[in-house]
Every structure is written in structure tokens, then in C-alpha cells.
Write a protein that holds these residues in place. Structure first.
Motif, PDB file in Angstrom:
ATOM      1  N   GLU A 150       0.816  -1.218   0.000  1.00  0.00           N
ATOM      2  CA  GLU A 150       0.000   0.000   0.000  1.00  0.00           C
ATOM      3  C   GLU A 150       0.844   1.260   0.000  1.00  0.00           C
ATOM      4  O   GLU A 150       0.390   2.324  -0.425  1.00  0.00           O
ATOM      5  N   GLN A 151       2.075   1.160   0.486  1.00  0.00           N
ATOM      6  CA  GLN A 151       2.980   2.302   0.515  1.00  0.00           C
ATOM      7  C   GLN A 151       3.905   2.341  -0.703  1.00  0.00           C
ATOM      8  O   GLN A 151       4.852   3.131  -0.747  1.00  0.00           O
ATOM      9  N   SER A 152       3.636   1.500  -1.675  1.00  0.00           N
ATOM     10  CA  SER A 152       4.468   1.457  -2.879  1.00  0.00           C
ATOM     11  C   SER A 152       4.572   2.826  -3.533  1.00  0.00           C
ATOM     12  O   SER A 152       3.583   3.540  -3.689  1.00  0.00           O
ATOM     13  N   ASP A 153       5.783   3.192  -3.900  1.00  0.00           N
ATOM     14  CA  ASP A 153       6.028   4.482  -4.555  1.00  0.00           C
ATOM     15  C   ASP A 153       6.016   4.285  -6.080  1.00  0.00           C
ATOM     16  O   ASP A 153       6.997   4.536  -6.761  1.00  0.00           O
ATOM     17  N   SER A 154       4.902   3.807  -6.586  1.00  0.00           N
ATOM     18  CA  SER A 154       4.748   3.571  -8.013  1.00  0.00           C
ATOM     19  C   SER A 154       4.111   4.793  -8.669  1.00  0.00           C
ATOM     20  O   SER A 154       3.318   5.500  -8.052  1.00  0.00           O
ATOM     21  N   VAL A 155       4.481   5.028  -9.923  1.00  0.00           N
ATOM     22  CA  VAL A 155       3.945   6.177 -10.649  1.00  0.00           C
ATOM     23  C   VAL A 155       3.444   5.723 -12.011  1.00  0.00           C
ATOM     24  O   VAL A 155       3.796   4.644 -12.514  1.00  0.00           O
TER      25      VAL A 155
END
Length: 334
Positions: free
Chosen positions: A175-180
Motif C-alpha cells: 500500500e505504501q508502494s512508490d509507483s507512478v
């Protein structure tokens, strides 16, 4: 779609045309995700190319076409209207400038966070009387792509015979993934006819710093990947398939077994190119280092351990073509 008003192409990067840029596409790995043994083909593609195309991926065509339709609506607006959704700092609309260190390209884009449940209020007003159409298109597409990316990463773990099989996928599904998520538009450039023996750079050569990138474009050429001998392979467009790119972080996690591939986009003279890229990144606090389960015998780590935040911050200070991993490689004692 006219985007750049009276652009001066001399202000952009140019590359010489050579035979190495028109190599046969027959060597590009094509992975059928419906085949039970595709995990071995996936591993081989990541080791030899750092790049492959996936077919039978299960992503509904409806998700793809709806998002492309909404993107075209946005990029067809007057530049003055699109700029109201910018600047990209980091998220928003950008035009020509790529990053903060002087790189430019024949491109405009929307950069969005890929976290779930987003409303994108900054952009909603620019997508007609029903901004919810845009929100639905983006969220549906990202959700489907993340699931496919997770499946690919788990198949890679299976192919490497490492446990748990979600050792890679849990980083991008967190849930904290830094995906863009990025939508690029490369407008046509009729002036290319005046550049004898040269091509105009749409997006300069680089590697992706994240774990995995999943790209889809319309039926317009432009994407190239760099081969081991330094030549460039032109990738034929395929609007019904997806292209997967190994990122720097996955190269580190596998201690160099998988290779992050350098790639770029060349401008097209008469056709617009729309591409949509999901960049699967770990949480900012995640520590990135070679997996112990992959370290055989007395094998040494090729990289210094770092957090994703540290690597992302370092990458933001570089030019596109810089070797971002160079600062984190271990130098053998002499």
C-alpha cells in the motif's frame, strides 16, 4: 494533434541515423503469459535483454481503449489549457522539459501517482463535463496493470527458484508502494524531413530506476532499446501487447543477473505517439540489496545497500543518460 507552437527543432537533441538503428525485430523476446513454462522464458529475457513483450496478458481491451481516448482528449486541448494542470512537481502536466537537470524531448506528458483510490482533482476539470470518465479509465487501467506486473514478478521468482514467490511482487503491491504512472504524447514533427541523416529525440536514452516498467503504446513507432554491443534495436509497435522493462532496482535485487536496459524514443514525422507506462516502485523506506537467496557460495554483493528514497533522490540529480547505478556499485579492493 498540434502541441508545440512553432517549435525550433534545433533546440532539441538529435542523433545520427545508422543501420544499427534498423535491426531486425526477430530477436525481441515475446512471452506468452498463458503458457505454463513461460517463467523460464521470462528469466532468460531479463538476463539477455532486460526487455520483452507479453501476449495473452488478460488486460481487457476496454481498459486500454478508454484510457487512450481520455488521453487524446487531454492532449488535444490548447497548450494554454493543458499548462493549467502543471507544472509537474512532481505530478502534473509537463512539456518538453524532462526532469530538473536540463534534459528536453519532443514530448508532453501527464505524471500521476499510481496509488489506489486517487481522485486527481488537479486534472479532472480538463477531461470534459464528466471527469469521472478519466478517473475511472486511469484507476481501472492501473489496477489491471499492477495485477499483471505482480504476476510477472512472481513468475520471475519461480523461474529463479527463490522463495517466497512474492519476494519481488510484494514491493510493488504494498500500500505504501512508490509507483507512478505516466502518459506520454509525442506529437508529429513534419520538420524531420529537413534533418537529412538525423533523427529527433522524443525521450532521451535512460534506464528506469524502479523495479519494473510496463509500457503500452498506440500503433506508432519510436521506441528503441540498446543491445549489449551498444547498437539500437527499433521495437515495432504493437497496440495489443505490452512491453516490460527491467529497472535498476530489480538489477540490484538480483545482484546483476537481470539487466536494466537503456531505451529511448525517437520522434515520428507524421504520426502522434501515445504511450502509457506504469513504473512499479517499492515503498520509500524499502532497503534495496541483492537477495540472500540468490547469493551463491562466496558470491559478493555488487552493490551497496540503499533505500529506495536514497536512490530516487540520487536519480533525480542526474541527467537521463547518466549511469545512475554507478554511484552504488561496490569497487573491488586493489
Amino acid at each position: 494533434m498540434v502541441v508545440l507552437s512553432k517549435p525550433v527543432i534545433e533546440h532539441y537533441s538529435l542523433v545520427k541515423i545508422s543501420k544499427s538503428q534498423t535491426l531486425s525485430p526477430s530477436g525481441t523476446p515475446i512471452i506468452d503469459l498463458s503458457k505454463q513454462d513461460c517463467k523460464y522464458q521470462l528469466v532468460k529475457a531479463c538476463q539477455e535483454f532486460g526487455f520483452f513483450k507479453v501476449i495473452n496478458h488478460g488486460i481487457p481491451n476496454e481498459f486500454i481503449s478508454k484510457l487512450e481516448t481520455e488521453a487524446i482528449k487531454f492532449f488535444s486541448l490548447p497548450l494554454s489549457e493543458k499548462e493549467k494542470a502543471g507544472p509537474a512537481s512532481p505530478f502534473g502536466y509537463g512539456n518538453k522539459n524532462i526532469g530538473q537537470n536540463g534534459d528536453v524531448g519532443w514530448v508532453e506528458y501527464l505524471l500521476l501517482t499510481a496509488n489506489p483510490g486517487l481522485h486527481y482533482d488537479k486534472f479532472a476539470a480538463f477531461f470534459g463535463v464528466s471527469p469521472e470518465n478519466f478517473l475511472y479509465a486511469v484507476n481501472s487501467y492501473i489496477s489491471a496493470i499492477k495485477e499483471m506486473g505482480s504476476e510477472i514478478l512472481e513468475l520471475l521468482a519461480d523461474g529463479l527458484n527463490i522463495q517466497p514467490r512474492n519476494v519481488f511482487s510484494k514491493l510493488v503491491m504494498n500500500e505504501q508502494s512508490d509507483s507512478v504512472f505516466r502518459v506520454n504524447h509525442y506529437p508529429p514533427c513534419p520538420q524531420l524531413g529537413d534533418l537529412t541523416g538525423k533523427n529527433l529525440i522524443g525521450f532521451g536514452e535512460h534506464t528506469d530506476p524502479q523495479i519494473i516498467s510496463i509500457l503500452r503504446s498506440n500503433n506508432t513507432s519510436g521506441l528503441q532499446i540498446s543491445l549489449k554491443d551498444g547498437s539500437w534495436l527499433s521495437v515495432p509497435p504493437d497496440q495489443n501487447s505490452f512491453f516490460v522493462i527491467v529497472g535498476d532496482s530489480l538489477q540490484v535485487l538480483t545482484n546483476g543477473r537481470f539487466k536494466s536496459v537503456r531505451h529511448r524514443v525517437l520522434a515520428n514525422g507524421f504520426q502522434s505517439r501515445i504511450s502509457m507506462i506504469y513504473f512499479g516502485g517499492p515503498p520509500l523506506s524499502e532497503r534495496i540489496a541483492p537477495l540472500p537467496s540468490l547469493m551463491k557460495g562466496e558470491e559478493d554483493s555488487l552493490y551497496k545497500e540503499f533505500t529506495w528514497f536514497e536512490y530516487k533522490r540520487s536519480a533525480c540529480k542526474t541527467r537521463l543518460e547518466d549511469n545512475r547505478l554507478g554511484l552504488f556499485e561496490k569497487i573491488a579492493a586493489t
